[in-house]
Design an enzyme around this catalytic site. Structure first.
Site, short mmCIF file in Angstrom:
data_model
loop_
_atom_site.label_atom_id
_atom_site.label_comp_id
_atom_site.label_asym_id
_atom_site.label_seq_id
_atom_site.Cartn_x
_atom_site.Cartn_y
_atom_site.Cartn_z
N ASN A 10 0.09 2.18 3.93
CA ASN A 10 -1.24 2.33 3.35
C ASN A 10 -1.17 1.84 1.90
O ASN A 10 -0.61 2.51 1.05
CB ASN A 10 -1.67 3.81 3.42
CG ASN A 10 -2.98 4.05 2.70
OD1 ASN A 10 -3.69 3.12 2.34
ND2 ASN A 10 -3.30 5.33 2.51
N TRP A 11 -1.74 0.68 1.66
CA TRP A 11 -1.63 0.08 0.33
C TRP A 11 -2.65 0.62 -0.67
O TRP A 11 -2.63 0.24 -1.83
CB TRP A 11 -1.77 -1.45 0.43
CG TRP A 11 -0.62 -2.10 1.14
CD1 TRP A 11 0.52 -1.48 1.58
CD2 TRP A 11 -0.49 -3.47 1.49
NE1 TRP A 11 1.34 -2.40 2.18
CE2 TRP A 11 0.75 -3.63 2.14
CE3 TRP A 11 -1.31 -4.60 1.33
CZ2 TRP A 11 1.20 -4.86 2.61
CZ3 TRP A 11 -0.86 -5.83 1.80
CH2 TRP A 11 0.38 -5.95 2.44
N LYS A 12 -3.57 1.43 -0.17
CA LYS A 12 -4.61 2.01 -1.05
C LYS A 12 -5.28 0.90 -1.87
O LYS A 12 -5.45 -0.20 -1.35
CB LYS A 12 -3.98 3.11 -1.92
CG LYS A 12 -3.21 4.13 -1.05
CD LYS A 12 -2.77 5.36 -1.76
CE LYS A 12 -2.05 6.28 -0.79
NZ LYS A 12 -1.59 7.51 -1.39
N HIS A 99 -8.39 10.32 4.89
CA HIS A 99 -7.25 10.46 3.96
C HIS A 99 -7.63 11.48 2.89
O HIS A 99 -8.79 11.57 2.48
CB HIS A 99 -6.93 9.10 3.33
CG HIS A 99 -5.65 9.10 2.57
ND1 HIS A 99 -5.56 9.63 1.30
CD2 HIS A 99 -4.40 8.70 2.90
CE1 HIS A 99 -4.30 9.53 0.90
NE2 HIS A 99 -3.58 8.96 1.86
N GLU A 101 -7.33 11.46 -0.18
CA GLU A 101 -8.00 10.87 -1.36
C GLU A 101 -9.48 10.68 -1.09
O GLU A 101 -10.30 10.79 -2.01
CB GLU A 101 -7.31 9.55 -1.74
CG GLU A 101 -5.95 9.82 -2.38
CD GLU A 101 -4.90 8.75 -2.15
OE1 GLU A 101 -5.27 7.62 -1.76
OE2 GLU A 101 -3.71 9.05 -2.33
N GLU A 168 -0.14 14.85 6.31
CA GLU A 168 0.18 14.46 4.93
C GLU A 168 -0.13 15.62 3.99
O GLU A 168 -1.30 15.79 3.59
CB GLU A 168 -0.68 13.27 4.48
CG GLU A 168 -0.42 11.98 5.20
CD GLU A 168 -0.80 10.77 4.33
OE1 GLU A 168 0.06 9.90 4.18
OE2 GLU A 168 -1.91 10.71 3.78
N GLY A 174 2.48 10.79 -3.34
CA GLY A 174 2.72 10.15 -4.63
C GLY A 174 3.49 11.00 -5.62
O GLY A 174 3.59 10.65 -6.80
N SER A 213 5.34 10.62 0.14
CA SER A 213 6.59 10.28 -0.54
C SER A 213 7.72 9.87 0.40
O SER A 213 8.89 10.17 0.17
CB SER A 213 7.04 11.43 -1.45
OG SER A 213 6.09 11.63 -2.49
N GLY A 234 2.75 5.30 1.57
CA GLY A 234 1.96 4.73 0.48
C GLY A 234 2.83 3.87 -0.41
O GLY A 234 3.18 2.73 -0.08
N GLY A 235 3.24 4.41 -1.57
CA GLY A 235 3.95 3.67 -2.61
C GLY A 235 5.10 2.81 -2.11
O GLY A 235 5.20 1.63 -2.48
P1 13P Z 1 2.98 8.03 -0.89
O1 13P Z 1 3.90 7.51 0.17
O2 13P Z 1 2.81 7.11 -2.06
O3 13P Z 1 3.31 9.43 -1.26
O4 13P Z 1 1.51 8.08 -0.23
C1 13P Z 1 1.36 8.69 0.99
C2 13P Z 1 0.01 8.41 1.49
O5 13P Z 1 -0.97 8.89 0.97
C3 13P Z 1 -0.11 7.49 2.63
O6 13P Z 1 -1.38 7.54 3.17
#
Ligand code: 13P
Length: 257
Positions: A10-12, A99, A101, A168, A174, A213, A234-235
């Site tokens: 997920n590149w956000k 998600h 967010e 999650e 993050g 993470s 994510g990251g």
């Molecule tokens: P991180 O892997 O950066 O913690 O993000 C997780 C995430 O929100 C994937 O949707």
């Protein structure tokens, strides 16, 4: 549900259109010759603007593309909105729904999230629905209750397609902090129990992932859990070498059992 491990990046709100396409090209090159698609599935969720370019780049590969969100309906007066149909046309076959967010910054609640899951199926997309507790809820010992509540509306209606559930925990996103894999395993077991109770016929069409993470070093601990079928990342998924290292780790993991 062991078997094929699924890694979803997920590149956000990251990467330009060109940056997304050049990542896709680099990933194809890096996986060539050793990636076993029967052992590891890979899905990338770039920004909506980059879906077409990434989809075209990946069209002759088994790497799939996902949207990060969708709106209800097909078309109409919804400024800034992107429907599942538009995502599908652009080349996405999956979509992330609910998600944390979006729940936090766009006030998406459980009812809307469940409707969006339905809209994804209508559009021919495979929804990846995110659930998980906040830090405060965890401290209050409310994790199981929150997760069950978030699932309730989604499982209230019969499924119209496959579903992936990503557990999650909000505090792990993050932050570099992760729950104990065994803890994730227990929650995944509970999610599986709820699926067995609510959707006995479709239980096998639902995979449960962990997210928060994840990196190539901690991935194996989560994949060890019987009901964890992969990760939403994510990251770490933004860096092609790290993504490749996760595919390698997942493939080795799935190859040894
Ligand atoms: P991180 O892997 O950066 O913690 O993000 C997780 C995430 O929100 C994937 O949707």
């Amino acid at each position: 549900m062991q078997g094929r491990a699924l890694l979803i990046g997920n590149w956000k709100m990251n990467k330009t259109v060109e940056g997304s396409a050049s990542y896709a090209r680099a990933l194809i090159r890096a996986l060539e010759g050793w990636w076993d698609t029967k052992r590891v599935g890979v899905v990338l969720a770039p920004t909506a603007l980059a879906i077409s370019a990434v989809g075209r780049t990946l069209s002759s590969t088994e790497i799939d593309v996902a949207g990060q969100n969708l709106e209800l309906g097909t078309e109409g007066a919804l400024t800034g909105g992107i429907s599942g149909y538009l995502l599908y046309e652009a080349g996405a076959r999956w979509v992330i729904v609910g998600h944390s967010e979006r729940r936090q910054h766009f006030a998406e609640g459980d009812t809307l999230v469940a409707e969006k899951v339905g809209a994804a199926w209508q559009a021919g997309l495979h929804p990846i629905v995110c659930i998980g507790e906040t830090e405060t809820e965890r401290e209050q010992g409310a994790t199981q209750r929150v997760v069950s509540q978030q699932l309730e509306r989604i499982l209230a209606k019969p499924p119209q397609g496959p579903l992936t559930i990503a557990y999650e925990p909000v505090w792990a996103i993050g932050s570099g902090r992760v729950p104990e894999p065994e803890e994730v395993g227990k929650i995944a077991d509970r999610i599986r129990q709820a699926l067995r109770a609510q959707w006995p016929e479709a239980e096998n069409d639902v995979a449960v992932l962990y997210g928060g993470s994840v990196n190539h070093q901690n991935l194996g601990g989560f994949l060890d859990q019987a009901e964890v079928s992969g990760a939403l990342i994510g990251g770490a998924s933004l860096i092609v070498e790290e993504m490749v290292a996760m595919v390698r780790a997942a493939q080795e993991h799935r190859g040894t059992r």
